[in-house]
Design a protein around this motif. Structure first.
Motif, PDB file in Angstrom:
ATOM      1  N   ARG A  73      -7.910  -0.187  -0.977  1.00 25.80           N
ATOM      2  CA  ARG A  73      -7.143   0.091  -2.200  1.00 25.80           C
ATOM      3  C   ARG A  73      -5.659   0.169  -1.894  1.00 25.80           C
ATOM      4  O   ARG A  73      -4.831  -0.343  -2.646  1.00 25.80           O
ATOM      5  CB  ARG A  73      -7.625   1.400  -2.841  1.00 25.80           C
ATOM      6  N   SER A  74      -5.316   0.802  -0.782  1.00 27.22           N
ATOM      7  CA  SER A  74      -3.912   0.895  -0.401  1.00 27.22           C
ATOM      8  C   SER A  74      -3.336  -0.490  -0.155  1.00 27.22           C
ATOM      9  O   SER A  74      -2.231  -0.814  -0.598  1.00 27.22           O
ATOM     10  CB  SER A  74      -3.798   1.763   0.853  1.00 27.22           C
ATOM     11  N   ALA A  75      -4.089  -1.346   0.536  1.00 29.11           N
ATOM     12  CA  ALA A  75      -3.622  -2.709   0.812  1.00 29.11           C
ATOM     13  C   ALA A  75      -3.435  -3.489  -0.479  1.00 29.11           C
ATOM     14  O   ALA A  75      -2.492  -4.266  -0.613  1.00 29.11           O
ATOM     15  CB  ALA A  75      -4.606  -3.428   1.735  1.00 29.11           C
ATOM     16  N   SER A  76      -4.301  -3.252  -1.465  1.00 27.16           N
ATOM     17  CA  SER A  76      -4.142  -4.012  -2.705  1.00 27.16           C
ATOM     18  C   SER A  76      -2.962  -3.476  -3.525  1.00 27.16           C
ATOM     19  O   SER A  76      -2.291  -4.228  -4.198  1.00 27.16           O
ATOM     20  CB  SER A  76      -5.439  -4.063  -3.500  1.00 27.16           C
ATOM     21  N   TYR A  77      -2.683  -2.166  -3.421  1.00 26.78           N
ATOM     22  CA  TYR A  77      -1.453  -1.658  -4.057  1.00 26.78           C
ATOM     23  C   TYR A  77      -0.235  -2.331  -3.449  1.00 26.78           C
ATOM     24  O   TYR A  77       0.672  -2.765  -4.140  1.00 26.78           O
ATOM     25  CB  TYR A  77      -1.295  -0.142  -3.861  1.00 26.78           C
TER      26      TYR A  77
END
Ligand code: ZN
Length: 154
Positions: free
Chosen positions: A141-145
């Motif tokens: 999720r952090s990478a997609s943010y």
């Protein structure tokens, strides 16, 4: 043992929120255990030997030794699995087999406990894998943010 409840409790105690980086996980683990943690790649370990990563619980620090892998995600999963054992305090389980022979470079005094990722039948192994999956999801999720941010502002 209620594995899902155990894992959710651990996630809330780590206090990482929904999205976080791998480094934030490592920091959170060190805060949580109040012990230093080192992550070491060892070329002598390889996946074909059946051991992807091991956790060494020493007197003063925890060390995760992982195999070299071409896949960053694969390697991350090995390490998250071992971190999950640290978080879930599996280091002192006397039923866990030790694997000293694989680790020629690790001083004997750090070999208090070694967990190898082999016996996926035990509750500890299942719990570690479930927690690793939760951690991996947060990192994704952090990478997609970050990639959304790049799309908009990059
Ligand atoms: Zn394991």
């Amino acid at each position: 043992m209620d594995i899902e409840a155990t894992v959710l409790t651990a996630m809330s105690e780590l206090d990482l929120g929904d999205a976080f980086t791998f480094d934030e996980v490592v920091d959170a683990v060190q805060r949580y255990t109040d012990r230093p943690l080192r992550i070491v790649e060892l070329t002598e370990l390889n996946e074909s030997g059946g051991v992807c990563a091991v956790l060494l619980v020493g007197e003063a620090e925890d060390v995760v030794v992982h195999a070299r892998s071409e896949s960053l995600l694969h390697r991350q999963q090995f390490v998250l699995h071992e971190l999950a054992h640290v978080i879930l305090d599996h280091g002192d389980d006397p039923h866990v087999a030790s694997q000293d022979v694989l680790l020629p470079d690790i001083p004997p005094m750090t070999r208090r406990r070694i967990l190898a990722r082999q016996d996926l039948e035990s509750d500890d192994e299942v719990a570690a894998e479930v927690l690793a999956d939760h951690l991996a999801a947060g990192i994704r999720r952090s990478a997609s943010y970050e990639s959304k941010f790049m799309e908009i502002f990059g």
